[in-house]
Design a protein around this motif. Structure first.
Motif, PDB file in Angstrom:
ATOM      1  N   ASP A   6      39.445  -1.273 -18.162  1.00 19.40           N
ATOM      2  CA  ASP A   6      38.196  -0.722 -17.651  1.00 19.40           C
ATOM      3  C   ASP A   6      37.814   0.466 -18.506  1.00 19.40           C
ATOM      4  OD1 ASP A   6      37.936  -2.519 -15.561  1.00 19.40           O
ATOM      5  OD2 ASP A   6      39.245  -1.328 -14.271  1.00 19.40           O
ATOM      6  N   SER A   7      36.562   0.523 -18.881  1.00 19.91           N
ATOM      7  CA  SER A   7      36.070   1.624 -19.693  1.00 19.91           C
ATOM      8  C   SER A   7      35.447   2.675 -18.811  1.00 19.91           C
ATOM      9  CB  SER A   7      35.002   1.120 -20.676  1.00 19.91           C
ATOM     10  OG  SER A   7      35.517   0.122 -21.480  1.00 19.91           O
ATOM     11  N   PRO A   8      35.777   3.949 -19.026  1.00 16.60           N
ATOM     12  CA  PRO A   8      35.105   4.988 -18.263  1.00 16.60           C
ATOM     13  C   PRO A   8      33.608   4.933 -18.529  1.00 16.60           C
ATOM     14  CG  PRO A   8      36.993   5.874 -19.472  1.00 16.60           C
ATOM     15  CD  PRO A   8      36.780   4.467 -19.934  1.00 16.60           C
ATOM     16  N   GLY A   9      32.827   4.918 -17.489  1.00 13.84           N
ATOM     17  CA  GLY A   9      31.385   4.890 -17.629  1.00 13.84           C
ATOM     18  C   GLY A   9      30.828   3.529 -18.008  1.00 13.84           C
ATOM     19  N   ASP A  10      31.663   2.510 -18.006  1.00 14.22           N
ATOM     20  CA  ASP A  10      31.220   1.183 -18.385  1.00 14.22           C
ATOM     21  C   ASP A  10      31.676   0.226 -17.299  1.00 14.22           C
ATOM     22  OD1 ASP A  10      31.827  -0.933 -21.306  1.00 14.22           O
ATOM     23  OD2 ASP A  10      30.587  -1.234 -19.550  1.00 14.22           O
ATOM     24  N   SER A  11      30.760  -0.541 -16.762  1.00 15.66           N
ATOM     25  CA  SER A  11      31.119  -1.435 -15.668  1.00 15.66           C
ATOM     26  C   SER A  11      31.826  -2.684 -16.171  1.00 15.66           C
ATOM     27  CB  SER A  11      29.865  -1.834 -14.879  1.00 15.66           C
ATOM     28  OG  SER A  11      28.959  -2.495 -15.734  1.00 15.66           O
ATOM     29  N   GLY A  12      31.806  -2.916 -17.489  1.00 14.76           N
ATOM     30  CA  GLY A  12      32.464  -4.084 -18.059  1.00 14.76           C
ATOM     31  C   GLY A  12      33.922  -3.801 -18.367  1.00 14.76           C
ATOM     32  N   THR A  13      34.526  -4.725 -19.082  1.00 14.96           N
ATOM     33  CA  THR A  13      35.910  -4.546 -19.498  1.00 14.96           C
ATOM     34  C   THR A  13      35.996  -4.758 -21.000  1.00 14.96           C
ATOM     35  OG1 THR A  13      36.373  -6.868 -19.083  1.00 14.96           O
ATOM     36  CG2 THR A  13      36.861  -5.315 -17.296  1.00 14.96           C
ATOM     37  N   GLN A  14      37.097  -4.299 -21.574  1.00 12.33           N
ATOM     38  CA  GLN A  14      37.302  -4.432 -23.003  1.00 12.33           C
ATOM     39  C   GLN A  14      38.653  -5.086 -23.250  1.00 12.33           C
ATOM     40  OE1 GLN A  14      37.108  -0.629 -24.874  1.00 12.33           O
ATOM     41  NE2 GLN A  14      35.155  -0.125 -23.993  1.00 12.33           N
ATOM     42  N   ASP A  15      38.683  -6.053 -24.146  1.00 16.55           N
ATOM     43  CA  ASP A  15      39.940  -6.602 -24.612  1.00 16.55           C
ATOM     44  C   ASP A  15      40.410  -5.726 -25.762  1.00 16.55           C
ATOM     45  OD1 ASP A  15      39.795  -8.711 -22.824  1.00 16.55           O
ATOM     46  OD2 ASP A  15      38.839 -10.055 -24.263  1.00 16.55           O
ATOM     47  N   LEU A  16      41.685  -5.351 -25.726  1.00 16.20           N
ATOM     48  CA  LEU A  16      42.256  -4.520 -26.777  1.00 16.20           C
ATOM     49  C   LEU A  16      43.373  -5.269 -27.477  1.00 16.20           C
ATOM     50  CD1 LEU A  16      42.525  -1.078 -24.926  1.00 16.20           C
ATOM     51  CD2 LEU A  16      40.712  -1.856 -26.458  1.00 16.20           C
ATOM     52  N   GLU A  17      43.536  -4.972 -28.767  1.00 19.50           N
ATOM     53  CA  GLU A  17      44.633  -5.530 -29.536  1.00 19.50           C
ATOM     54  C   GLU A  17      45.258  -4.403 -30.358  1.00 19.50           C
ATOM     55  OE1 GLU A  17      42.851  -8.552 -31.943  1.00 19.50           O
ATOM     56  OE2 GLU A  17      41.742  -7.132 -33.181  1.00 19.50           O
ATOM     57  N   VAL A  18      46.503  -4.613 -30.766  1.00 17.47           N
ATOM     58  CA  VAL A  18      47.219  -3.599 -31.536  1.00 17.47           C
ATOM     59  C   VAL A  18      47.798  -4.246 -32.784  1.00 17.47           C
ATOM     60  CG1 VAL A  18      49.358  -3.923 -30.202  1.00 17.47           C
ATOM     61  CG2 VAL A  18      48.973  -1.766 -31.419  1.00 17.47           C
ATOM     62  N   GLY A  61      48.768  -7.324 -41.082  1.00 18.25           N
ATOM     63  CA  GLY A  61      47.602  -7.164 -40.225  1.00 18.25           C
ATOM     64  C   GLY A  61      47.628  -7.981 -38.953  1.00 18.25           C
ATOM     65  N   ALA A  62      48.770  -8.600 -38.639  1.00 23.33           N
ATOM     66  CA  ALA A  62      48.870  -9.409 -37.417  1.00 23.33           C
ATOM     67  C   ALA A  62      48.603  -8.544 -36.194  1.00 23.33           C
ATOM     68  CB  ALA A  62      50.250 -10.052 -37.325  1.00 23.33           C
ATOM     69  N   THR A  63      47.839  -9.082 -35.267  1.00 24.75           N
ATOM     70  CA  THR A  63      47.505  -8.352 -34.044  1.00 24.75           C
ATOM     71  C   THR A  63      48.081  -9.076 -32.835  1.00 24.75           C
ATOM     72  OG1 THR A  63      45.430  -9.540 -33.697  1.00 24.75           O
ATOM     73  CG2 THR A  63      45.332  -7.535 -35.039  1.00 24.75           C
ATOM     74  N   THR A  64      48.204  -8.313 -31.762  1.00 24.91           N
ATOM     75  CA  THR A  64      48.620  -8.894 -30.491  1.00 24.91           C
ATOM     76  C   THR A  64      47.826  -8.207 -29.388  1.00 24.91           C
ATOM     77  OG1 THR A  64      50.558  -9.627 -29.224  1.00 24.91           O
ATOM     78  CG2 THR A  64      50.546  -7.332 -29.947  1.00 24.91           C
ATOM     79  N   PRO A  65      47.519  -8.915 -28.317  1.00 24.16           N
ATOM     80  CA  PRO A  65      46.808  -8.292 -27.201  1.00 24.16           C
ATOM     81  C   PRO A  65      47.640  -7.166 -26.580  1.00 24.16           C
ATOM     82  CG  PRO A  65      46.776 -10.677 -26.993  1.00 24.16           C
ATOM     83  CD  PRO A  65      47.742 -10.349 -28.090  1.00 24.16           C
ATOM     84  N   VAL A  66      46.955  -6.162 -26.065  1.00 18.04           N
ATOM     85  CA  VAL A  66      47.624  -5.063 -25.370  1.00 18.04           C
ATOM     86  C   VAL A  66      47.640  -5.390 -23.879  1.00 18.04           C
ATOM     87  CG1 VAL A  66      47.572  -2.610 -24.822  1.00 18.04           C
ATOM     88  CG2 VAL A  66      46.847  -3.389 -27.090  1.00 18.04           C
ATOM     89  N   PRO A  67      48.821  -5.654 -23.325  1.00 16.79           N
ATOM     90  CA  PRO A  67      48.891  -5.928 -21.879  1.00 16.79           C
ATOM     91  C   PRO A  67      48.489  -4.680 -21.092  1.00 16.79           C
ATOM     92  CG  PRO A  67      50.903  -6.606 -22.998  1.00 16.79           C
ATOM     93  CD  PRO A  67      50.119  -5.777 -23.968  1.00 16.79           C
ATOM     94  N   LEU A  68      47.592  -4.842 -20.148  1.00 14.78           N
ATOM     95  CA  LEU A  68      47.093  -3.704 -19.382  1.00 14.78           C
ATOM     96  C   LEU A  68      48.205  -2.842 -18.788  1.00 14.78           C
ATOM     97  CD1 LEU A  68      44.660  -2.124 -18.462  1.00 14.78           C
ATOM     98  CD2 LEU A  68      44.461  -3.659 -16.514  1.00 14.78           C
ATOM     99  N   PRO A  69      49.261  -3.437 -18.204  1.00 13.86           N
ATOM    100  CA  PRO A  69      50.324  -2.583 -17.653  1.00 13.86           C
ATOM    101  C   PRO A  69      51.041  -1.751 -18.717  1.00 13.86           C
ATOM    102  CG  PRO A  69      50.515  -4.832 -16.811  1.00 13.86           C
ATOM    103  CD  PRO A  69      49.481  -4.856 -17.897  1.00 13.86           C
ATOM    104  N   LEU A  70      50.931  -2.148 -19.978  1.00 12.58           N
ATOM    105  CA  LEU A  70      51.613  -1.426 -21.057  1.00 12.58           C
ATOM    106  C   LEU A  70      50.659  -0.589 -21.895  1.00 12.58           C
ATOM    107  CD1 LEU A  70      54.051  -4.221 -22.268  1.00 12.58           C
ATOM    108  CD2 LEU A  70      54.516  -2.314 -20.718  1.00 12.58           C
ATOM    109  N   LEU A  71      49.402  -0.512 -21.497  1.00 11.22           N
ATOM    110  CA  LEU A  71      48.405   0.209 -22.291  1.00 11.22           C
ATOM    111  C   LEU A  71      48.828   1.645 -22.568  1.00 11.22           C
ATOM    112  CD1 LEU A  71      45.721   0.485 -23.741  1.00 11.22           C
ATOM    113  CD2 LEU A  71      44.661   0.975 -21.524  1.00 11.22           C
ATOM    114  N   GLN A  72      49.255   2.375 -21.553  1.00 11.40           N
ATOM    115  CA  GLN A  72      49.622   3.782 -21.766  1.00 11.40           C
ATOM    116  C   GLN A  72      50.816   3.900 -22.703  1.00 11.40           C
ATOM    117  OE1 GLN A  72      47.704   6.498 -20.657  1.00 11.40           O
ATOM    118  NE2 GLN A  72      48.969   7.371 -22.273  1.00 11.40           N
ATOM    119  N   ASP A  73      51.772   2.979 -22.604  1.00  8.52           N
ATOM    120  CA  ASP A  73      52.925   3.008 -23.506  1.00  8.52           C
ATOM    121  C   ASP A  73      52.502   2.731 -24.952  1.00  8.52           C
ATOM    122  OD1 ASP A  73      54.615   3.503 -21.359  1.00  8.52           O
ATOM    123  OD2 ASP A  73      55.095   1.385 -21.072  1.00  8.52           O
ATOM    124  N   VAL A  74      51.572   1.814 -25.142  1.00 11.49           N
ATOM    125  CA  VAL A  74      51.078   1.512 -26.483  1.00 11.49           C
ATOM    126  C   VAL A  74      50.292   2.707 -27.027  1.00 11.49           C
ATOM    127  CG1 VAL A  74      49.526   0.015 -27.814  1.00 11.49           C
ATOM    128  CG2 VAL A  74      51.099  -0.980 -26.142  1.00 11.49           C
TER     129      VAL A  74
END
Length: 103
Positions: A6-18, A61-74
């Motif tokens: 969830d983005s602050p100030g944004d009603s949508g969501t964002q997919d993140l990768e690392v 440059g390989a990417t992987t999705p950031v699991p929401l429960p692990l976002l803060q750890d990442v």
């Protein structure tokens, strides 16, 4: 695996990768300590991201999705990385949101 933040100030969501820039990786393993489900040190002493199936992704440059429960750890991994080599970006537009190139 779909990962959304969830983005602050944004009603949508964002997919993140690392991804990790191995050219800058110092091999300290701090990322592995913070998020062992996302990062792993390989035999070459450098850190890599892992797939959702726990497979080490060694392509440059390989990417992987950031699991929401692990976002803060990442995010903490990116902040504490002595090599400044961990990049977290939005999938939608490839804008880095955490890491050395974050705005």
């Amino acid at each position: 695996m779909t990962v959304q933040q969830d983005s602050p100030g944004d009603s949508g969501t964002q997919d993140l990768e690392v991804w990790i820039d191995q050219d800058l990786c110092t091999g300290d393993g701090i990322c592995v300590q913070y998020a062992p489900d996302v990062f792993e040190l390989d035999i070459d002493g450098l850190a890599y991201v892992k797939s959702g199936d726990d497979e080490l992704l060694q392509d440059k440059g390989a990417t992987t999705p950031v699991p929401l429960p692990l976002l803060q750890d990442v995010v903490d991994s990116a902040k504490e990385c002595p090599g400044d080599c961990i990049h977290v970006r939005r999938v939608e537009d490839s804008v880095e949101v955490y890491g050395p190139d974050a705005a």
